[in-house]
Write an enzyme that holds these catalytic residues in place. Sequence first.
Site, PDB file in Angstrom:
ATOM      1  N   HIS A 173       1.022 -56.794  -1.251  1.00 11.48           N
ATOM      2  CA  HIS A 173       0.110 -56.061  -2.145  1.00 11.48           C
ATOM      3  C   HIS A 173      -0.862 -56.980  -2.866  1.00 11.48           C
ATOM      4  O   HIS A 173      -1.864 -56.525  -3.391  1.00 11.48           O
ATOM      5  CB  HIS A 173       0.928 -55.282  -3.190  1.00 11.48           C
ATOM      6  CG  HIS A 173       1.646 -54.110  -2.598  1.00 11.48           C
ATOM      7  ND1 HIS A 173       1.220 -52.825  -2.770  1.00 11.48           N
ATOM      8  CD2 HIS A 173       2.738 -54.039  -1.802  1.00 11.48           C
ATOM      9  CE1 HIS A 173       2.033 -52.002  -2.123  1.00 11.48           C
ATOM     10  NE2 HIS A 173       2.967 -52.713  -1.531  1.00 11.48           N
ATOM     11  N   ASP A 385      -7.592 -59.781  -7.422  1.00 16.51           N
ATOM     12  CA  ASP A 385      -6.693 -58.631  -7.346  1.00 16.51           C
ATOM     13  C   ASP A 385      -6.487 -58.266  -5.883  1.00 16.51           C
ATOM     14  O   ASP A 385      -7.437 -58.327  -5.098  1.00 16.51           O
ATOM     15  CB  ASP A 385      -7.327 -57.430  -8.077  1.00 16.51           C
ATOM     16  CG  ASP A 385      -6.305 -56.592  -8.824  1.00 16.51           C
ATOM     17  OD1 ASP A 385      -5.156 -56.533  -8.364  1.00 16.51           O
ATOM     18  OD2 ASP A 385      -6.660 -56.002  -9.857  1.00 16.51           O
TER      19      ASP A 385
HETATM   20  C1  GDG Z   1      -0.428 -54.340  -7.441  1.00 17.83           C
HETATM   21  C2  GDG Z   1      -1.556 -55.321  -7.087  1.00 17.83           C
HETATM   22  C3  GDG Z   1      -2.722 -53.495  -5.846  1.00 17.83           C
HETATM   23  C4  GDG Z   1      -1.956 -48.221 -15.423  1.00 17.83           C
HETATM   24  N1  GDG Z   1      -1.859 -47.934 -16.706  1.00 17.83           N
HETATM   25  C5  GDG Z   1      -1.204 -46.770 -16.805  1.00 17.83           C
HETATM   26  C6  GDG Z   1      -0.912 -46.333 -15.529  1.00 17.83           C
HETATM   27  N2  GDG Z   1      -1.373 -47.265 -14.691  1.00 17.83           N
HETATM   28  C7  GDG Z   1      -1.289 -47.196 -13.219  1.00 17.83           C
HETATM   29  C8  GDG Z   1      -2.650 -46.954 -12.630  1.00 17.83           C
HETATM   30  C9  GDG Z   1      -2.535 -47.592 -11.258  1.00 17.83           C
HETATM   31  C10 GDG Z   1      -1.496 -48.691 -11.469  1.00 17.83           C
HETATM   32  O1  GDG Z   1      -0.858 -48.447 -12.719  1.00 17.83           O
HETATM   33  C11 GDG Z   1      -2.120 -50.084 -11.512  1.00 17.83           C
HETATM   34  O2  GDG Z   1      -2.467 -50.425 -10.194  1.00 17.83           O
HETATM   35  P1  GDG Z   1      -3.392 -51.671  -9.842  1.00 17.83           P
HETATM   36  O3  GDG Z   1      -3.708 -51.604  -8.405  1.00 17.83           O
HETATM   37  O4  GDG Z   1      -4.598 -51.617 -10.687  1.00 17.83           O
HETATM   38  O5  GDG Z   1      -2.604 -52.981 -10.256  1.00 17.83           O
HETATM   39  P2  GDG Z   1      -1.091 -53.643 -10.106  1.00 17.83           P
HETATM   40  O6  GDG Z   1      -0.121 -52.947 -10.962  1.00 17.83           O
HETATM   41  O7  GDG Z   1      -1.294 -55.079 -10.425  1.00 17.83           O
HETATM   42  O8  GDG Z   1      -0.671 -53.470  -8.557  1.00 17.83           O
HETATM   43  C12 GDG Z   1      -2.867 -54.567  -6.929  1.00 17.83           C
HETATM   44  C13 GDG Z   1      -1.501 -52.640  -6.108  1.00 17.83           C
HETATM   45  O9  GDG Z   1      -0.324 -53.431  -6.296  1.00 17.83           O
HETATM   46  C14 GDG Z   1      -1.255 -51.690  -4.943  1.00 17.83           C
HETATM   47  O10 GDG Z   1      -1.136 -52.390  -3.757  1.00 17.83           O
HETATM   48  O11 GDG Z   1      -3.858 -52.667  -5.881  1.00 17.83           O
HETATM   49  O12 GDG Z   1      -3.890 -55.465  -6.543  1.00 17.83           O
HETATM   50  O13 GDG Z   1      -1.673 -56.322  -8.105  1.00 17.83           O
HETATM   51  O14 GDG Z   1      -2.028 -46.680 -10.339  1.00 17.83           O
HETATM   52  O15 GDG Z   1      -2.884 -45.582 -12.620  1.00 17.83           O
HETATM   53  N3  GDG Z   1      -0.294 -45.173 -15.277  1.00 17.83           N
HETATM   54  C15 GDG Z   1       0.064 -44.401 -16.361  1.00 17.83           C
HETATM   55  N4  GDG Z   1      -0.157 -44.807 -17.633  1.00 17.83           N
HETATM   56  C16 GDG Z   1      -0.796 -45.956 -17.924  1.00 17.83           C
HETATM   57  O16 GDG Z   1      -0.977 -46.299 -19.097  1.00 17.83           O
HETATM   58  N5  GDG Z   1       0.665 -43.224 -16.154  1.00 17.83           N
END
Ligand code: GDG
Length: 517
Positions: A173, A385
């Site tokens: 990821h 990222d």
């Molecule tokens: C890893 C990789 C890759 C965030 N704040 C809240 C909340 N979220 C949810 C978002 C989103 C998720 O968390 C964050 O996803 P990201 O992709 O931005 O980042 P990582 O957690 O670092 O994920 C990344 C991912 O894996 C998938 O392969 O894209 O690059 O680092 O879904 O919606 N959800 C809720 N409340 C919040 O305050 N309910």
Amino acid sequence: MDGKNTSRLVIVSNRLPLKLEKKEGKWEVTPSSGGLVSALNPILKNRGGIWIGWTGTTEHIGTDVLRQILGPASREAGYRMFPVMLSAEEVSKYYYGFSNEVLWPLFHDLQSHCNFEPEYWNYYRQVNEKFARAVSRYSREEDFIWVHDYQLISVASKLKKLKVKRRSVFFLHIPFPSLDIFLKLPWRTDLLKDFLEYDFIAFQTARDRRNFVDCLRAMFRGTRTKGRGPIVTVHCMDRKIKVGEMPISIDYRSFTRLAASEEVKDLLKEQRKRLHKNTVILGVDRLDYTKGIPERLRAYQMALRKYPELRENITLVQIVVPSREEVPAYKALRERIEQLVSAINGEFTTPGWVPVHYMHKSVTKTELVSLYRLADIALVTPLKDGMNLVAKEYCACQIDNKGVLILSEFAGSAAQMQKDAVMVNSYDIEGIADAIYNAVYMQPREKHDRMRRLRRDIRRRDVFWWVDNYLRAATGRALVDFPESEMAPILHAIQPQGPRQKNRGFGYEAAEKDIRS
Ligand code: GDG
């Protein structure tokens, strides 16, 4: 499908998709947030299957209690969950240590954050072996094992060591670094060999895949690749594996549906009232130094200094979800962010206007979607990222096609979204400040056209597309060829407080044995 195909989808990840916490002597379960969970929940719900992962706690939990917790959680999720229990020392050295002080910073090109402590590596291998044992116990030979992410790279090689035959595939990821950076890893040869034990490995972007293949070529003489397009075959040492590029996505329709719901509309009205008519800029990130939060705050501060006309007319809403607070670098980061927020608010606040609304907490999905809808601009500026799902979720929720996405060139999602997002170098403070200004004054027609195209692409390539493509590439089978959720009939039969709620036949017998041993 031949009807006799009983091979199930088994997901293996560091964490089960839930969080266990003891509050006033009682265990409480909350579904966890995070990219992987957001991506796989809808798939397992529809298709059934198994999820193996750590419970998220190091406290000993008795068998009965664990059954009471995981039984209802499995029923609610619509698929079975099997736990891997880890000791405090294992968590400290495998998870906080090797995974988050070595692999995470190195793979995000931030070597200066690495702590190459030798014993971390031993713990990483040991814990990966523990996960391999759990796979051996809870799955069958014909099952299809899909291992996720940097914490578990060595699971396939441990299965081999244990002489457990399984078809196993892997998805990374996070980014894969370039050769010069990867070579700094003291255990680089062993780690690359562990990657090679999977039958199929996929990365988020073409760049990550190229970096990986470059490392194989540099480290193992005679490495050859065959084929073109998103999947290639790599011959390396005595192994022949498929290596792919597969950008992860979101459940687009569930976001648009929620964005259009009455619940969100009501919340939106409320939020709009509180923020007057200001242009709302939104940042949503886990607390992590890869997300570029201080750089973003400095850029916002510069925008307010450089363009006085923005003052009292824009508001930044920044959500920082608490994460890995045990790692020293994360504590320091939180302090830095809070100092910056306070400096900006101290410098610019006027009666009735606060430039930064900062939340160090997670919000509910409904609140998040409402904020996505509310925001006129999303600032997604990670230093690096793997993909960044927030960028895609924001666009999905722009059901009126009004918002502007400002996106870092170093997010994996840039490969797909760069034509229609406003692209920035996330290290370029002044460049981001100018991008904010330009986004605020972008013509409605241009905003609309860009957002419409972004949304069309995400709709076409949603998370179901991703899983389907992944499974086709990895197994030659599509998502629909996996059995329908075995729990579906059970789920329908369950009465809210009825006797059938008791956990029966979900395979917990095996889990119990494991916990005892
Ligand atoms: C890893 C990789 C890759 C965030 N704040 C809240 C909340 N979220 C949810 C978002 C989103 C998720 O968390 C964050 O996803 P990201 O992709 O931005 O980042 P990582 O957690 O670092 O994920 C990344 C991912 O894996 C998938 O392969 O894209 O690059 O680092 O879904 O919606 N959800 C809720 N409340 C919040 O305050 N309910």
